[in-house]
Design a protein around this motif. Structure first.
Motif, PDB file in Angstrom:
ATOM      1  N   ILE A   1      81.946  36.028  45.196  1.00 55.87           N
ATOM      2  CA  ILE A   1      80.757  36.412  44.649  1.00 55.87           C
ATOM      3  C   ILE A   1      80.629  37.498  44.231  1.00 55.87           C
ATOM      4  O   ILE A   1      79.253  36.836  43.083  1.00 55.87           O
ATOM      5  CB  ILE A   1      79.747  36.534  45.957  1.00 55.87           C
ATOM      6  N   GLY A   2      80.741  37.890  44.646  1.00 52.53           N
ATOM      7  CA  GLY A   2      80.275  39.808  44.057  1.00 52.53           C
ATOM      8  C   GLY A   2      81.420  39.801  42.432  1.00 52.53           C
ATOM      9  O   GLY A   2      81.255  40.581  41.773  1.00 52.53           O
ATOM     10  N   LEU A   3      82.455  39.563  42.324  1.00 51.20           N
ATOM     11  CA  LEU A   3      83.570  39.443  41.564  1.00 51.20           C
ATOM     12  C   LEU A   3      83.458  38.802  40.456  1.00 51.20           C
ATOM     13  O   LEU A   3      83.974  39.027  39.366  1.00 51.20           O
ATOM     14  CB  LEU A   3      85.030  39.104  41.734  1.00 51.20           C
ATOM     15  N   ASN A   4      83.145  37.570  40.649  1.00 50.75           N
ATOM     16  CA  ASN A   4      82.106  36.803  39.624  1.00 50.75           C
ATOM     17  C   ASN A   4      80.988  37.281  39.685  1.00 50.75           C
ATOM     18  O   ASN A   4      81.662  36.581  37.499  1.00 50.75           O
ATOM     19  CB  ASN A   4      82.003  34.899  40.477  1.00 50.75           C
ATOM     20  N   LEU A   5      80.129  37.571  40.030  1.00 50.75           N
ATOM     21  CA  LEU A   5      79.301  38.094  38.976  1.00 50.75           C
ATOM     22  C   LEU A   5      79.465  39.039  37.880  1.00 50.75           C
ATOM     23  O   LEU A   5      78.471  39.708  37.666  1.00 50.75           O
ATOM     24  CB  LEU A   5      78.050  38.639  39.924  1.00 50.75           C
ATOM     25  N   ALA A   6      81.087  40.314  38.428  1.00 54.54           N
ATOM     26  CA  ALA A   6      81.224  41.829  38.177  1.00 54.54           C
ATOM     27  C   ALA A   6      80.939  41.325  36.208  1.00 54.54           C
ATOM     28  O   ALA A   6      80.417  42.388  35.853  1.00 54.54           O
ATOM     29  CB  ALA A   6      82.715  41.872  38.542  1.00 54.54           C
ATOM     30  N   PRO A   7      81.758  40.511  35.854  1.00 55.89           N
ATOM     31  CA  PRO A   7      81.483  40.005  34.044  1.00 55.89           C
ATOM     32  C   PRO A   7      79.471  40.674  33.644  1.00 55.89           C
ATOM     33  O   PRO A   7      79.642  41.204  32.421  1.00 55.89           O
ATOM     34  CB  PRO A   7      82.025  39.114  33.873  1.00 55.89           C
ATOM     35  N   THR A   8      78.516  39.648  34.513  1.00 55.45           N
ATOM     36  CA  THR A   8      77.683  39.735  33.876  1.00 55.45           C
ATOM     37  C   THR A   8      76.471  41.028  34.084  1.00 55.45           C
ATOM     38  O   THR A   8      76.227  41.576  33.250  1.00 55.45           O
ATOM     39  CB  THR A   8      76.265  38.961  35.589  1.00 55.45           C
TER      40      THR A   8
ATOM     41  N   GLY B   1      61.199  21.162  41.541  1.00 55.83           N
ATOM     42  CA  GLY B   1      60.969  19.919  40.674  1.00 55.83           C
ATOM     43  C   GLY B   1      59.234  19.464  40.781  1.00 55.83           C
ATOM     44  O   GLY B   1      59.060  18.700  39.870  1.00 55.83           O
ATOM     45  N   PHE B   2      58.058  19.284  41.914  1.00 59.96           N
ATOM     46  CA  PHE B   2      57.628  19.123  42.120  1.00 59.96           C
ATOM     47  C   PHE B   2      56.215  19.253  41.309  1.00 59.96           C
ATOM     48  O   PHE B   2      55.645  18.924  40.541  1.00 59.96           O
ATOM     49  CB  PHE B   2      56.950  18.711  43.404  1.00 59.96           C
ATOM     50  N   PHE B   3      56.437  20.865  41.451  1.00 61.14           N
ATOM     51  CA  PHE B   3      55.515  21.669  40.776  1.00 61.14           C
ATOM     52  C   PHE B   3      55.915  21.662  38.554  1.00 61.14           C
ATOM     53  O   PHE B   3      55.222  22.262  38.287  1.00 61.14           O
ATOM     54  CB  PHE B   3      55.579  22.969  41.273  1.00 61.14           C
ATOM     55  N   GLY B   4      57.533  21.541  38.824  1.00 64.30           N
ATOM     56  CA  GLY B   4      57.384  21.373  36.821  1.00 64.30           C
ATOM     57  C   GLY B   4      58.701  23.138  37.186  1.00 64.30           C
ATOM     58  O   GLY B   4      58.332  23.147  35.515  1.00 64.30           O
ATOM     59  N   GLY B   5      59.220  23.226  38.404  1.00 62.12           N
ATOM     60  CA  GLY B   5      60.051  24.306  37.964  1.00 62.12           C
ATOM     61  C   GLY B   5      61.609  23.855  37.905  1.00 62.12           C
ATOM     62  O   GLY B   5      62.025  23.263  38.106  1.00 62.12           O
ATOM     63  N   PRO B   6      62.541  25.057  37.810  1.00 61.11           N
ATOM     64  CA  PRO B   6      64.134  24.864  37.885  1.00 61.11           C
ATOM     65  C   PRO B   6      63.893  25.019  39.694  1.00 61.11           C
ATOM     66  O   PRO B   6      63.473  24.859  40.132  1.00 61.11           O
ATOM     67  CB  PRO B   6      64.144  25.755  37.104  1.00 61.11           C
ATOM     68  N   ALA B   7      65.305  24.769  39.683  1.00 58.95           N
ATOM     69  CA  ALA B   7      65.988  24.546  40.923  1.00 58.95           C
ATOM     70  C   ALA B   7      65.883  25.407  41.325  1.00 58.95           C
ATOM     71  O   ALA B   7      66.555  26.509  40.627  1.00 58.95           O
ATOM     72  CB  ALA B   7      67.194  23.947  41.130  1.00 58.95           C
ATOM     73  N   ASN B   8      65.831  25.503  42.950  1.00 58.42           N
ATOM     74  CA  ASN B   8      66.268  27.085  43.502  1.00 58.42           C
ATOM     75  C   ASN B   8      66.974  27.262  44.323  1.00 58.42           C
ATOM     76  O   ASN B   8      68.562  26.892  44.738  1.00 58.42           O
ATOM     77  CB  ASN B   8      65.084  27.531  44.666  1.00 58.42           C
ATOM     78  N   THR B   9      68.178  28.598  43.952  1.00 53.50           N
ATOM     79  CA  THR B   9      69.179  29.041  45.258  1.00 53.50           C
ATOM     80  C   THR B   9      69.231  29.826  45.781  1.00 53.50           C
ATOM     81  O   THR B   9      68.388  31.436  45.410  1.00 53.50           O
ATOM     82  CB  THR B   9      70.379  29.016  43.893  1.00 53.50           C
ATOM     83  N   THR B  10      69.723  30.099  46.485  1.00 53.11           N
ATOM     84  CA  THR B  10      69.408  31.892  47.160  1.00 53.11           C
ATOM     85  C   THR B  10      70.448  33.217  45.939  1.00 53.11           C
ATOM     86  O   THR B  10      71.092  32.846  45.622  1.00 53.11           O
ATOM     87  CB  THR B  10      70.440  31.865  48.665  1.00 53.11           C
ATOM     88  N   TYR B  11      69.832  34.407  46.327  1.00 55.30           N
ATOM     89  CA  TYR B  11      69.704  35.229  45.429  1.00 55.30           C
ATOM     90  C   TYR B  11      71.282  36.365  45.756  1.00 55.30           C
ATOM     91  O   TYR B  11      70.480  36.943  46.977  1.00 55.30           O
ATOM     92  CB  TYR B  11      69.103  35.626  45.017  1.00 55.30           C
ATOM     93  N   SER B  12      72.013  36.303  45.416  1.00 61.04           N
ATOM     94  CA  SER B  12      73.032  37.713  45.249  1.00 61.04           C
ATOM     95  C   SER B  12      72.704  38.946  45.112  1.00 61.04           C
ATOM     96  O   SER B  12      72.672  39.470  45.941  1.00 61.04           O
ATOM     97  CB  SER B  12      74.680  37.264  45.048  1.00 61.04           C
ATOM     98  N   GLU B  13      71.552  39.041  44.325  1.00 62.51           N
ATOM     99  CA  GLU B  13      71.473  39.924  43.818  1.00 62.51           C
ATOM    100  C   GLU B  13      70.193  41.087  44.922  1.00 62.51           C
ATOM    101  O   GLU B  13      70.631  42.120  45.535  1.00 62.51           O
ATOM    102  CB  GLU B  13      70.993  39.951  42.568  1.00 62.51           C
ATOM    103  N   ASN B  14      69.758  40.329  45.577  1.00 67.88           N
ATOM    104  CA  ASN B  14      68.681  40.293  46.701  1.00 67.88           C
ATOM    105  C   ASN B  14      69.255  41.055  47.936  1.00 67.88           C
ATOM    106  O   ASN B  14      69.379  41.564  49.400  1.00 67.88           O
ATOM    107  CB  ASN B  14      68.004  38.994  47.317  1.00 67.88           C
ATOM    108  N   THR B  15      70.838  40.435  48.093  1.00 64.37           N
ATOM    109  CA  THR B  15      71.996  40.586  49.135  1.00 64.37           C
ATOM    110  C   THR B  15      72.045  41.759  48.975  1.00 64.37           C
ATOM    111  O   THR B  15      72.566  42.065  49.685  1.00 64.37           O
ATOM    112  CB  THR B  15      73.018  39.771  49.382  1.00 64.37           C
ATOM    113  N   GLY B  16      73.331  42.185  48.092  1.00 66.55           N
ATOM    114  CA  GLY B  16      73.493  43.331  47.801  1.00 66.55           C
ATOM    115  C   GLY B  16      72.447  44.602  47.999  1.00 66.55           C
ATOM    116  O   GLY B  16      72.767  45.574  48.339  1.00 66.55           O
ATOM    117  N   VAL B  17      71.043  44.198  47.585  1.00 61.07           N
ATOM    118  CA  VAL B  17      69.666  44.932  48.176  1.00 61.07           C
ATOM    119  C   VAL B  17      69.821  45.544  49.106  1.00 61.07           C
ATOM    120  O   VAL B  17      69.659  46.377  50.152  1.00 61.07           O
ATOM    121  CB  VAL B  17      68.174  44.514  47.812  1.00 61.07           C
TER     122      VAL B  17
END
Length: 435
Positions: free
Chosen positions: A165-172, A300-316
């Motif tokens: 998870i961390g290494l995959n996000l490193a290029p970003t 999806g019901f309200f017209g937004g994109p799919a959600n997922t848990t965020y690694s950025e906040n896990t880093g915090v």
């Protein structure tokens, strides 16, 4: 984990510490998490044409629903999922009758195509059903039981997924920081100094301090543009869109639910390792996955994109070591407020990418380090079958490999987790030697 007792003791101390912060302190910590999630959450709308304020609203509502379904125990924030970007674009462009030469909605808009709310509605309808598919998978996992889940994902697989998870996000992080390395270094250096040398409450907000100092330096050096802030209104209602359904949107978007489902396991392993609690046991991986699915369906019901848990906040979480889930709920409330106040959202969006890039070098690096720590604490012998599992997962996860099965695309974290799961299953069935 072999060091569970000490980890749990540290968690209890940190939780007690967070209770003594007071409302003001918790609000600041929640705002810190809101800053952290903002960039990625609004990037998905910009790449797909979904309204930004709707994405912020559904991220906030989705996070609160997740916490409700997981008994208020798991400190995560849910934001816009990148796994759905290509399928969303495909569905919207299909219903816009745009030629196949266009790969994204912004590209088609630049070429003169008009994208209407109805076209977006077909994409969000598929997202709604995809979220319900995740809920169905969660119910299946509940029937299998946690013990079966732990056998499928032993420490060798779980620890490697966290590292990926961390290494995959490193290029970003590097890509964002490289837009202005001096500003990125200022942000990173400030966060490090605050975390190591500051005293009292200030030590708990290194990310906030890094962002503020980096922003000030960027503004002084002429690297901040406020045009969008002056043009944005103070109050505005999100452009909600009720979902629509078509055979094409369902066949393209619904199968995609498999990839973020597998990624979800890695995210929960990461949060569990950071906090020192097995959240996949209590409240249970079936609840966390169901929470993820419900958040996606509601988005999806309200017209937004799919959600997922965020690694950025896990880093915090890893940096501050304040694990009280209430800070994530505060961040969720901030996200909802931002969805109704475009000017404040525009101000946050004016933060240069280099500022966030510098911060994310630290956040993503800590996640990778926690993955390695998980392997060490569980005394995983990296030889024999474990050596093969770890080696293949690392290369597949960070090497850019991708496998497409119809509309479903496995890559990065999801592909690494899938490969680890399959290899472990094969080795268990064939009784491969440990060496």
């Amino acid at each position: 984990m072999s060091s569970e007792n000490s980890a749990y003791q540290e968690v209890r101390e940190q939780e007690d510490r967070s209770k003594n912060l007071g409302r003001g302190g918790l609000l600041v910590l929640g705002l810190q998490h809101a800053f952290t999630m903002f960039g990625a959450t609004v990037l998905v709308p910009y790449l797909t044409g979904v309204p930004v304020n709707v994405a912020l609203f559904t991220a906030g509502i989705g996070t609160l629903l997740f916490h409700l379904l997981t008994k208020w125990k798991v400190p995560v924030f849910l934001g816009s999922s990148f796994a759905y970007i290509a399928p969303i674009n495909a569905v919207i462009l299909y219903h816009a009758n745009a030629p196949e030469i266009y790969e994204s909605v912004p590209e088609a808009i630049a070429a003169g195509f008009s994208i209407t709310p109805d076209m977006i509605a077909y994409a969000t309808g598929g997202i709604l059903i995809a979220g319900l598919v995740q809920v169905a998978i969660a119910m299946l996992i509940k029937r299998l039981g946690v013990s079966m889940f732990e056998k499928i994902f032993p420490p060798a697989v779980a620890g490697t997924i966290i590292a990926v998870i961390g290494l995959n996000l490193a290029p970003t992080a590097i890509s964002m920081a490289s837009s202005n390395w001096w500003i990125a270094i200022v942000s990173l250096g400030t966060a490090v100094l605050v975390r190591l040398y500051a005293k009292g409450f200030t030590r708990l907000i290194p990310v906030m301090c890094g962002i503020v100092v980096g922003y000030v330096v960027a503004a002084i050096t002429g690297n901040v543009t406020l045009d969008a802030v002056s043009q944005a209104s103070w109050v505005g209602l999100p452009q909600f869109v009720l979902p629509k359904f078509s055979f094409y949107s369902l066949t393209v978007l619904v199968p995609v639910a498999l990839a973020p489902t597998i990624e979800h396991f890695g995210d929960i392993f990461a949060v569990s390792a950071v906090v020192g609690k097995k959240y996949y046991e209590d409240p249970g991986i079936h609840r966390t996955l169901a929470g993820d699915g419900i958040a996606t369906a509601v988005a999806g019901f309200f017209g937004g994109p799919a959600n997922t848990t965020y690694s950025e906040n896990t880093g915090v979480l890893a940096i501050t070591k304040v694990f009280n889930p209430i800070v994530m709920r505060i961040a969720a409330v901030f996200a909802i407020i931002l969805s109704f106040v475009p000017k404040v959202g525009a101000l946050i969006q004016s933060i240069p990418t280099a500022v966030m890039g510098g911060i994310e070098i630290l956040l993503f690096g800590m996640i990778a380090a926690i993955g390695m720590k998980t392997l060490i604490e569980n005394r995983v012998k990296v030889d024999g079958k474990n050596l093969i599992i770890v080696s293949v997962m690392l290369v597949v996860g960070i090497g850019g490999a991708a496998i497409g099965i119809g509309p479903v695309r496995f890559e990065g974290i999801g592909l690494a987790a899938l490969v680890g799961l399959l290899l472990n299953g094969i080795f268990v069935m064939t009784k491969a030697p440990e060496e």
